[in-house]
Design a protein around this motif. Sequence first.
Motif, PDB file in Angstrom:
ATOM      1  N   ALA A  74       0.711  -1.074   0.136  1.00 20.76           N
ATOM      2  CA  ALA A  74      -0.048   0.040   0.078  1.00 20.76           C
ATOM      3  C   ALA A  74       0.820   1.217  -0.210  1.00 20.76           C
ATOM      4  CB  ALA A  74      -1.061   0.179   1.369  1.00 20.76           C
ATOM      5  N   GLU A  75       2.023   1.079   0.260  1.00 17.69           N
ATOM      6  CA  GLU A  75       3.069   2.154   0.266  1.00 17.69           C
ATOM      7  C   GLU A  75       3.354   2.468  -1.033  1.00 17.69           C
ATOM      8  OE1 GLU A  75       6.559   3.230   3.052  1.00 17.69           O
ATOM      9  OE2 GLU A  75       7.234   1.994   1.613  1.00 17.69           O
ATOM     10  N   ILE A  76       3.225   3.917  -1.545  1.00 10.45           N
ATOM     11  CA  ILE A  76       3.423   4.381  -2.882  1.00 10.45           C
ATOM     12  C   ILE A  76       5.186   4.453  -2.827  1.00 10.45           C
ATOM     13  CG2 ILE A  76       3.541   6.320  -4.161  1.00 10.45           C
ATOM     14  CD1 ILE A  76       0.964   7.211  -2.995  1.00 10.45           C
ATOM     15  N   SER A  77       5.710   4.058  -3.695  1.00  9.70           N
ATOM     16  CA  SER A  77       7.262   3.873  -4.159  1.00  9.70           C
ATOM     17  C   SER A  77       7.844   5.124  -4.439  1.00  9.70           C
ATOM     18  CB  SER A  77       7.726   2.707  -5.020  1.00  9.70           C
ATOM     19  OG  SER A  77       7.285   3.413  -6.436  1.00  9.70           O
TER      20      SER A  77
ATOM     21  N   VAL B  54       5.910  -2.118 -17.800  1.00  8.25           N
ATOM     22  CA  VAL B  54       6.313  -2.982 -16.538  1.00  8.25           C
ATOM     23  C   VAL B  54       6.914  -4.161 -16.858  1.00  8.25           C
ATOM     24  CG1 VAL B  54       4.723  -1.602 -15.025  1.00  8.25           C
ATOM     25  CG2 VAL B  54       4.004  -3.819 -16.262  1.00  8.25           C
ATOM     26  N   ASN B  55       7.789  -4.752 -16.192  1.00  3.09           N
ATOM     27  CA  ASN B  55       8.427  -6.102 -16.221  1.00  3.09           C
ATOM     28  C   ASN B  55       7.346  -7.257 -15.699  1.00  3.09           C
ATOM     29  OD1 ASN B  55       9.944  -8.658 -16.337  1.00  3.09           O
ATOM     30  ND2 ASN B  55      11.618  -7.713 -15.115  1.00  3.09           N
TER      31      ASN B  55
ATOM     32  N   THR C 161      -4.037  -9.824 -14.480  1.00  6.22           N
ATOM     33  CA  THR C 161      -4.297  -8.663 -15.364  1.00  6.22           C
ATOM     34  C   THR C 161      -3.202  -8.796 -16.598  1.00  6.22           C
ATOM     35  OG1 THR C 161      -4.254  -7.366 -13.540  1.00  6.22           O
ATOM     36  CG2 THR C 161      -3.932  -6.165 -15.475  1.00  6.22           C
ATOM     37  N   VAL C 162      -2.029  -9.500 -16.327  1.00  5.22           N
ATOM     38  CA  VAL C 162      -1.063  -9.817 -17.507  1.00  5.22           C
ATOM     39  C   VAL C 162      -1.728 -10.745 -18.483  1.00  5.22           C
ATOM     40  CG1 VAL C 162       0.921 -10.826 -18.297  1.00  5.22           C
ATOM     41  CG2 VAL C 162       0.973  -9.513 -16.271  1.00  5.22           C
TER      42      VAL C 162
ATOM     43  N   VAL D 145       0.087  -0.183 -10.886  1.00  4.29           N
ATOM     44  CA  VAL D 145       1.014  -0.788 -10.904  1.00  4.29           C
ATOM     45  C   VAL D 145       1.048  -1.918  -9.946  1.00  4.29           C
ATOM     46  CG1 VAL D 145       3.372  -0.983 -10.334  1.00  4.29           C
ATOM     47  CG2 VAL D 145       2.868   1.040 -11.340  1.00  4.29           C
ATOM     48  N   VAL D 146       0.258  -2.027  -8.692  1.00  3.07           N
ATOM     49  CA  VAL D 146      -0.003  -2.959  -7.766  1.00  3.07           C
ATOM     50  C   VAL D 146      -1.087  -3.832  -8.290  1.00  3.07           C
ATOM     51  CG1 VAL D 146      -1.021  -3.610  -5.724  1.00  3.07           C
ATOM     52  CG2 VAL D 146       0.635  -1.806  -5.942  1.00  3.07           C
ATOM     53  N   ALA D 147      -1.885  -3.350  -9.048  1.00  2.00           N
ATOM     54  CA  ALA D 147      -2.927  -4.207  -9.824  1.00  2.00           C
ATOM     55  C   ALA D 147      -2.405  -5.129 -10.781  1.00  2.00           C
ATOM     56  CB  ALA D 147      -4.536  -3.223 -10.103  1.00  2.00           C
TER      57      ALA D 147
END
Length: 494
Positions: A306-309, A340-341, A394-395, A387-389
């Motif tokens: 939940a922390e924004i990077s 994103v990788n 999703t991929v 990004v987290v989702a």
Amino acid sequence: MPSSSVTLVSKCTVYPEHKSTIKSLKLSVSDLPMLSCQYIQKGVLHTRPPLPIDSLISLLKQSLSTALTHFPPLAGRFETDADGHVHIICNDAGVEFIHAKAKHFLIRDLLSPVDVHNCFKQFFAFDGLLSYAGHFKPLAAVQITELADGLFIGCTVNHSVTDGTSFWHFFNTFAEMTKGAKKISRSPDFNRDNVFNSPVVLRVPEGGPRLTFSGDEPLRERIFRFHREAILKLKYRANNHIQKSTNGQVLDMGEILGKRSNDSWKTINGENGMDNGKKTSVLAKLLKNNVSKPLDSETGIPNSTAEISSFQSLSAQLWRSVTRARKLPSSRTTTFRMAVNCRHRLEPKLEAHYFGNAIQSIPTVASVGELLSRDLRWCADLLHKNVVAHDDATVQRGVRDWESNPRCFPLGNFDGAMITMGSSPRFPMYDNDFGWGRPLAVRSGKANKFDGKISAFPGRDGAGTVDLEVCLAPETMAGLESDPEFMQYVSGMV
């Protein structure tokens, strides 16, 4: 290449030291969309090596040959079969090797201008070539350019063969072989038994796909450096909107820290400022200890996802400032695309050294008015949630979506309000020690650049430093440079 800037000394083909044991690799759902993109062009600037140039060129050719033995697809060519599937035929056809001179350039001349020096565009092969050209051109090339007091090693690789992860794996291996390693430290994985392997065919026009952006628009290109403490301030702002003081007054801690950005912070643990062997400022300690860990909404337990990077916080600030500099109407929609990788997002995970493209593009959309009227936290949270989702489901959904409508990747800024973030500050760019020290700088060529194209590099000094290679229309770049909210975090020229 203009003879006034760079002089060609020699050109040849370098072949793998040993014949390939791999016959062919079919391009995947992640490889095929890149057929309309230009080849990747990235290179490293070095001091002059302690070797005669003829000996150095001979050494580099030999080590490149050895490296290609471990990466046989790069020495191959594309072939489209009768069903329309594109394959890399690992036929040991070789890669191009160029030796050039630009001995009127000093290293300091190339690194001193505010904007990236234009000469770097001439330090790479295959300028303007689309990846589809791998049907009749080499899939990779290396150009060695002699400078007055240094050397530039430019590597060009077909984007349908590698993404950034695989590109730097190969480039690092080339450096490793040159330095004298007897075996490579990380072997590539060529297994294609994964979700990206698809029976679907991408139909392309006769003669191949077309470039999806003009390529002739006026651009300024500049590298902005962000030191660790500046990024920590951004991360703090993104994760801590407001706090209350002991007397109940509401404080915007991000604003307070921003105003203190020019203070002379003292170091901790004595006059040498050493904390576990590293120099740490009071500010860094404060930020480390006081960025609140977000709580899971159900369990109430601190949740690291939940922390924004740091990088999401930096990206959010860039998105806001570039959008402001573009002076767009508040009703317009703006998009921030981030590559994103997917290797670690799949279940089961792909091998970390899977060779090929394993990337997807995550678009985040907002209205200009909302993006600029809300705070950094709101913007960073939008990016963060996307990004987290982006998990295994999703991929796979992205793969199915592409299969339902096979297409090349639309690279460009089509509505004047887009930003595309590529590359990564996690790539080991400064591990490219060919035997006489780490690179002084990383630079890229002209490929795949347009208004709003951003590439993230690690800073040379490590420790969380990030360099952003920013390509913008000249008037937008001028607006960004005069944006105090953005520039307060920039450490200077690189």
